[in-house]
Enzyme design. Structure first.
Site, PDB file in Angstrom:
ATOM      1  CE  LYS B  72     -17.959  28.339  -5.777  1.00  0.00           C
ATOM      2  NZ  LYS B  72     -17.760  27.717  -4.454  1.00  0.00           N
ATOM      3  CB  SER B 147     -21.285  26.346  -3.337  1.00  0.00           C
ATOM      4  OG  SER B 147     -19.936  26.689  -3.078  1.00  0.00           O
ATOM      5  CB  SER B 171     -18.171  24.634  -1.430  1.00  0.00           C
ATOM      6  OG  SER B 171     -19.406  24.940  -0.837  1.00  0.00           O
TER       7      SER B 171
END
Lengths: 93, 475
Positions: B72, B147, B171
């Site tokens: 990420k 997210s 997330s």
């Protein structure tokens, strides 16, 4: 929330919203606070505030020299530098 | 091919790290329309793969040896762009490596790129990214969740077998559920936050995303470590989660929520949940009904505490220290212009909420009250875990939804995290796994465990995946 309150808040947060978008911003914030305000229906007197989920203990480490200062590399990665200094906009007035 | 097979083949020299990396890079290109990546590191990845192949003996037994991974874009990577999906950090190149990515490197993985996400991890649909939304591999008009949407889409689309994510309010688990994969949010403090760009420091926690619990356990083995650079990092003896998959934890008492049908969960998700309960019963586990009427208040608490901490954490982005810098006549204008230009709408909104709830006069009415709810939720879980080993509930209210969803409820997006937030407030580990399909779209359910019970969570999910096929489905 009115426009004066929003302007104060924007200053606190160091943000800017165009005059014509301010009503929309107020509406969005108010919608969120409507949801948050449901907190007021709860009886929370018996609960102490919780900052962090874990009972944390203080952390200390041995006083050993560790050189993490990669001066040349840090300067190279900055947008602008002059000899040993970072060049930034004027921040003291 | 799944993680376990891939790693076995590498270990038996049936496939090289270079071949695996080339394959992942090729798939990433073929599936570029998903917009799952912000950066690709093709040359770096191929050079590293060759190096691993050249030093095979050193890497062959490592938990992620030879395996391509996607991180990420919230984890700082030394010398490689780290944007947090924000214009503010569009050109930010960190001079140091986060502990998570360093640990994954040390475990022999090969980073092929950095994945797209909601800006500063604020969002549940991946639509707030400065670099555009990620598409769900199961339907390109659908969101992948957020997210960690890019990381979830990357695994669901088979680009890599593993990826990293972070979970502040859901997330990791919500995108895992919406993309049909497995994801674990560890106990707060199990994985170091050093070098992970901060959103809400008292809840942010990094964790693994993968197709199955087996791969999650191997990735967690790599990610989790004590780190003196993160003062909230737990100093516990490390556990081999992969070995833990073969343990026998016996018959478990699993908590289920009373009145779950009144929480606004869709029929499809509830049906899948009921079917999963039958599987758990067949595995010998039993259920205890729990009264958790306080669950819904978690969302109020979260949307005070998270914005409060975010407004403080994001004050460092001022146009001086690093990141975007606007042209300005004086320092005040520099702050205002830089931040108004550099942050997207959702981030600005959360900074405003945070500044409001922390401001003089409102602190007690909002922030203190939210912290009391946080205590209430934690106390409730402490009580539950006196009676039960795990709590089982759906991960999301519904399946993947359309991009630009129109809703009559302006807070619909925030309610997306209703079922995931309580674990973050309490700092508990929780794990989402695919547990059904409807309309050709995946559904997820989650287990919440007691503090540092990751071994039990992974073991239970693994045992469930041994008798189900949901995690094997591909778009």
């Amino acid at each position: 929330m009115n426009k004066i309150e929003l302007k104060n808040l924007l200053f606190l947060a160091r943000l800017q919203v165009k005059e014509e978008d301010q009503d929309k911003t107020i509406e969005k914030l108010q919608n969120t606070f409507e949801m948050i305000d449901q907190m007021n229906d709860l009886d929370l007197d018996k609960f102490e505030p919780l900052n962090n989920p874990l009972e944390l203990t203080n952390v200390s480490r041995s006083d050993e020299e560790k050189n993490r200062n990669k001066k040349e590399e840090f300067l190279k990665k900055s947008p602008k530098s002059d000899e040993d200094y970072f060049v930034v906009p004027k921040i003291v007035e | 091919m799944n993680f376990q097979e891939t790693r076995n083949n590498f270990r038996k020299k049936q496939v090289s790290a270079k071949e695996l990396t080339e394959e992942s890079l090729k798939k990433a290109k073929e599936k570029s329309e998903l917009n799952a990546f912000i950066s690709h590191f093709e040359d770096y990845a191929l050079a590293r793969a060759s190096n691993i192949d050249a030093n095979f003996d050193e890497f062959k037994d490592k938990s992620l040896g030879g395996i391509p991974i996607a991180h990420k874009d919230i984890f700082c990577t030394d010398g490689k762009k780290t944007t947090c999906a924000s214009k503010m950090l569009e050109n930010f190149i960190p001079p140091y490596e986060s502990t998570v990515t360093k640990n994954c490197n040390d475990a022999g993985s090969i980073m092929i790129g950095k994945t797209n996400m909601d800006e500063f991890a604020m969002g549940s649909s991946n639509e707030t990214s400065f670099f555009g939304p990620v598409k769900n591999p199961w339907g390109q008009s659908l969101v992948p969740g957020g997210s960690s949407g890019g990381s979830a889409a990357c695994v669901a689309a088979d680009i890599t077998t593993i990826s990293t994510g972070t979970d502040t309010g859901g997330s990791i688990r919500q995108p895992a559920a919406l993309c049909g994969i497995t994801g674990l949010k560890p106990t707060y403090g199990l994985v170091s936050r050093w070098g992970m760009i901060a959103f809400c420091s008292s809840m942010d926690q990094a964790g693994p995303l993968a197709r199955d619990a087996f791969a999650c356990s191997a990735l967690l083995n790599a990610m989790a470590s004590y780190d003196e650079k993160d003062s909230t990092c737990s100093k516990r003896e490390s556990i081999d989660y992969e070995k833990g998959l073969n343990k026998d934890f016996g018959k478990l008492k699993i908590g289920i929520l009373k009145g779950i049908e009144n929480l606004g969960i869709s029929e499809e998700v509830l049906n899948a949940y009921e079917s999963s309960k039958k599987i758990l019963e067949q595995l010998g586990h039993s259920f205890v009904e729990l009264d958790f009427t306080e669950l819904s208040s978690g969302i109020c608490s979260y949307y005070v505490i998270a914005p409060a901490e975010c407004s403080s954490n994001l004050s460092r982005f001022d146009g001086v220290k690093y990141g975007h810098r606007s042209e300005a006549k004086n320092i005040s204008e520099l702050y205002l212009k830089t931040r108004a230009e550099g942050f997207g709408d959702e981030v600005q909104k959360r900074i405003l909420i945070g500044s409001y709830v922390l401001s003089a006069g409102f602190y007690d009415a909002y922030y203190r009250k939210a912290q009391k709810i946080r205590r209430m939720i934690k106390s409730k879980f402490d009580e539950f875990f006196k009676d039960v080993d795990l709590v089982f509930l759906p991960t999301t209210l519904d399946q993947a939804f359309e991009m630009n969803r129109k809703s009559t409820d302006p807070n619909r997006m925030y309610k997306e995290d209703l079922l995931t937030i309580p674990a973050n407030l309490a700092g508990l580990p929780a794990m989402s796994l695919p547990n059904g399909f409807s309309k050709n779209l995946p559904i997820g359910a989650q287990f919440v465990g007691n503090y540092f019970s990751e071994e039990l969570l992974l073991n239970t999910a693994h045992k469930m995946q041994e008798v189900t096929d949901w995690h094997k489905m591909t778009p």
